[in-house]
Write an enzyme that holds these catalytic residues in place. Structure first.
Site, PDB file in Angstrom:
ATOM      1  N   SER A 101       0.808  -1.210   0.000  1.00  0.00           N
ATOM      2  CA  SER A 101       0.000   0.000   0.000  1.00  0.00           C
ATOM      3  C   SER A 101       0.848   1.270   0.000  1.00  0.00           C
ATOM      4  O   SER A 101       1.612   1.518  -0.920  1.00  0.00           O
ATOM      5  CB  SER A 101      -0.965  -0.041   1.190  1.00  0.00           C
ATOM      6  OG  SER A 101      -1.957   0.937   1.077  1.00  0.00           O
ATOM      7  N   ASP A 240      -2.483   6.303  -3.463  1.00  0.00           N
ATOM      8  CA  ASP A 240      -1.314   5.692  -2.830  1.00  0.00           C
ATOM      9  C   ASP A 240      -0.849   4.519  -3.690  1.00  0.00           C
ATOM     10  O   ASP A 240      -1.354   4.300  -4.790  1.00  0.00           O
ATOM     11  CB  ASP A 240      -1.607   5.282  -1.386  1.00  0.00           C
ATOM     12  CG  ASP A 240      -2.615   4.147  -1.285  1.00  0.00           C
ATOM     13  OD1 ASP A 240      -3.392   3.952  -2.235  1.00  0.00           O
ATOM     14  OD2 ASP A 240      -2.632   3.450  -0.253  1.00  0.00           O
ATOM     15  N   ASP A 242      -1.141   1.292  -3.880  1.00  0.00           N
ATOM     16  CA  ASP A 242      -2.050   0.273  -4.431  1.00  0.00           C
ATOM     17  C   ASP A 242      -3.413   0.849  -4.768  1.00  0.00           C
ATOM     18  O   ASP A 242      -4.343   0.114  -5.080  1.00  0.00           O
ATOM     19  CB  ASP A 242      -2.183  -0.919  -3.484  1.00  0.00           C
ATOM     20  CG  ASP A 242      -2.945  -0.597  -2.205  1.00  0.00           C
ATOM     21  OD1 ASP A 242      -2.984   0.591  -1.821  1.00  0.00           O
ATOM     22  OD2 ASP A 242      -3.482  -1.525  -1.578  1.00  0.00           O
ATOM     23  N   ASP A 244      -5.830   2.228  -3.050  1.00  0.00           N
ATOM     24  CA  ASP A 244      -7.041   2.055  -2.246  1.00  0.00           C
ATOM     25  C   ASP A 244      -7.352   3.327  -1.460  1.00  0.00           C
ATOM     26  O   ASP A 244      -8.347   3.382  -0.738  1.00  0.00           O
ATOM     27  CB  ASP A 244      -6.957   0.831  -1.331  1.00  0.00           C
ATOM     28  CG  ASP A 244      -5.901   0.948  -0.240  1.00  0.00           C
ATOM     29  OD1 ASP A 244      -5.111   1.915  -0.257  1.00  0.00           O
ATOM     30  OD2 ASP A 244      -5.858   0.067   0.640  1.00  0.00           O
TER      31      ASP A 244
END
EC number: 5.4.2.10
Length: 450
Positions: A101, A240, A242, A244
Site C-alpha cells: 500500500s 497511494d 495500491d 485504495d
C-alpha cells in the site's frame, strides 16, 4: 490479528521478512484452505503493484497456488480494489494482492480476498496460519492433471477501468491533475479519466520498482498541490501505492482529506435519499470538524477503531453503504467491497460536474480543527496498558476537563509498532500543542523508552 496476518494481510520487508519461501507457503496453504470450501477447482486472481519485489513474490505465490491445483489468473499491475472487483464480478473463488500500500518500496505484503470480494475473514486466516506453523507440510502433492493452470489475464485491468468509467459522468472541459504515486494507478488512472473526457496533467506515472510512494502520492501530496496551482486544474487526485486511498486537492491547491471527501459524497447521497440509514461509518481518528458538519446536516455517524477493515465490518453488519478514514480510504459499498481511490475520484468529479460547484466550495462546509499527533516509543507489553497507569489516566482527564467539550483527546496503541499515539484536536494550534505536549511528557516519564 494473528501471528502472520495483520489488519491488512501479511507484511514485511521484502526478501527479509516477506521472503519468496513464505510467499510460496502462503500460496500453497492459502490455496489449500480455499479449495476445502469450494465444490469446484478454485479460480484465483493475482495482482500486484509496481514494487521491485512484486514479480519475485508473485512467482513464488503463484507456484504455491498451482502446487495444490488452483487455477490462477495473473492480472499484472493493478489496483488492490481492482482485484476485489474482478473476484466478485467474475465469480472467482478468491483474489490475492501483492502490495504494501502506502509503505516504501522495500516493504511488500500479501492479502487475500474471498469469493465475495471482501478481505478474507479471521477464521480462514487462522486456518492458513495453522498450516504455516505446522512442523511438516502434509498437504497433497498432485501431479500432471491435478496441478493448477496459469493464465495471463491483462483484460482484467481493462474491465476494471471500464467499470469505473461507467459509474461516472462525462468530464469534458474539466482539467484534472493526477498523481498515481508511481504505483498501481499508473496503469489505469490516466485511461479512466481520458475515457471520461477530462483534460489531464499526470505526475508520479513512471514507476521504476523503487520509487513507489517516494515523495509522491496521497502521503506526499505537496508535488500535486504545486502542479494544480501552476496548471490551473480544477482538481488534483492523489492515490497511494495500491490505489485504495485518495487525497484530493482543490483548485487553489488546498488539501481535501478523507474526512472532507466522505462528507461531500455523504451529503450528495443523503440529499438523493441514497445514503443507507442516512449514516456514514468513520473511525476514531476522524476530525471533530467532520462530526460537527455531519451533525449540521442531520447525518448520523457510526464510529469504529482505526483501520478500513473495521469500517467495512461495521458497514456489512449494519447495512451501511458509505464509510472510510481520514487517511483517504473511502468505501462506497454500492460500487465496490473495499476502499477504492480511483472509484472515489470518479465519484468526486461526478459530484462537481453535476452540482456545478468547485471543489473548494464543496469542501468548505467542513471546518477542520487543528490536530496534532505524537508517537511515543514504549515497550510492546505496555502499549495496551497505558490507560491503567494512574498518572497517564489523570493527566488525560485533566486536559479533557480544560477542553470543556470544545476539543478531543485520543490516546491509543499502534496496531503494528511499539508506539503509543497521543492525538488532540482543538480550536487553535496553540491549544493543540499544549494538550498533546502535556500528555506526551507524562507518558514519556511513566512508560517511554529511548
Amino acid at each position: 490479528m494473528g501471528k502472520y496476518f495483520g489488519t491488512d494481510g501479511v507484511r514485511g520487508e521484502a526478501n527479509v521478512e516477506l521472503t519468496p519461501e513464505l510467499a510460496f507457503k502462503l500460496g500453497r496453504f492459502g490455496g489449500y484452505v480455499l479449495s476445502q470450501h469450494e465444490s469446484e477447482v478454485p479460480k484465483v486472481f493475482v495482482g500486484r503493484d509496481t514494487r521491485i519485489s512484486g514479480e519475485m513474490l508473485e512467482s513464488a505465490l503463484i507456484a504455491g497456488l498451482l502446487s495444490v491445483g488452483i487455477h490462477v489468473y495473473k492480472l499484472g499491475v493493478i489496483a488492490t480494489p481492482g482485484v476485489a472487483y474482478l473476484v466478485k464480478s467474475e465469480k472467482a473463488s478468491a483474489g490475492v494482492m501483492i502490495s504494501a500500500s502506502h509503505n516504501p518500496a522495500l516493504d511488500n505484503g500479501i492479502k487475500f480476498f474471498g469469493g465475495d470480494g471482501y478481505k478474507l475473514d479471521d477464521d480462514r486466516e487462522l486456518e492458513i496460519e495453522a498450516l504455516l506453523d505446522a512442523t511438516e507440510d502434509t498437504l497433497p502433492r498432485p501431479s500432471a492433471e491435478g496441478l493448477g493452470t496459469l493464465v495471463d489475464y491483462p483484460e482484467g485491468l481493462r474491465k476494471y477501468q471500464q467499470y469505473l468509467v461507467s459509474t461516472g459522468l462525462e468530464l469534458e472541459g474539466m482539467h484534472v491533475a493526477l498523481d498515481t504515486a508511481n504505483g498501481a494507478a499508473s496503469t489505469s488512472a490516466r485511461q479512466i479519466f481520458a475515457d471520461l473526457g477530462a483534460q489531464l496533467t499526470v505526475i508520479g506515472e513512471n514507476p521504476d520498482g523503487l520509487n513507489i510512494n517516494l515523495n509522491v502520492g496521497s502521503t506526499h501530496p505537496e508535488a500535486l498541490q504545486e502542479v494544480v496551482r501552476e496548471s490551473g486544474a480544477a482538481i488534483g487526485l492523489a492515490f497511494d501505492g495500491d490505489s485504495d486511498r485518495l487525497i484530493a486537492v482543490d483548485e487553489n491547491g488546498e488539501l481535501v482529506d478523507g474526512d472532507k471527501i466522505m462528507y461531500i459524497i455523504g451529503k450528495y447521497l443523503s440529499e438523493k435519499g441514497q445514503l443507507a440509514q442516512n449514516t456514514i461509518v468513520t473511525t476514531v481518528m476522524s476530525n471533530l470538524g467532520f462530526h460537527k458538519a455531519l451533525d449540521r446536516e442531520g447525518i448520523q455517524k457510526a464510529v469504529t477503531a482505526v483501520g478500513d477493515r473495521y469500517v467495512v465490518e461495521e458497514m456489512r453488519q449494519s447495512g451501511y453503504n458509505l464509510g472510510g478514514e481520514q487517511s483517504g480510504h473511502v468505501i462506497i459499498m454500492d460500487y465496490n467491497t473495499t476502499g477504492d481511490g480511483q472509484l472515489t475520484a470518479v465519484q468526486l468529479t461526478k459530484i462537481m460536474k453535476e452540482t456545478g460547484k468547485k471543489l473548494s466550495e464543496l469542501a468548505s462546509e467542513v471546518t477542520i480543527y487543528p490536530q496534532k499527533l505524537v508517537n511515543i516509543r514504549v515497550e510492546n507489553s505496555m502499549k495496551d496498558k497505558a490507560m491503567e497507569v494512574p498518572a497517564i489516566k489523570s493527566i488525560i482527564e485533566e486536559m479533557e476537563a480544560k477542553m470543556a467539550g470544545n476539543g478531543r483527546i485520543l490516546v491509543r496503541p499502534s496496531g503494528t509498532e511499539p508506539l503509543l499515539r497521543v492525538m488532540a484536536e482543538a480550536p487553535s494550534h496553540e491549544e493543540v500543542d499544549f494538550y498533546v505536549d502535556t500528555i506526551a511528557d507524562v507518558v514519556r516519564a511513566e512508560i517511554g523508552i529511548e
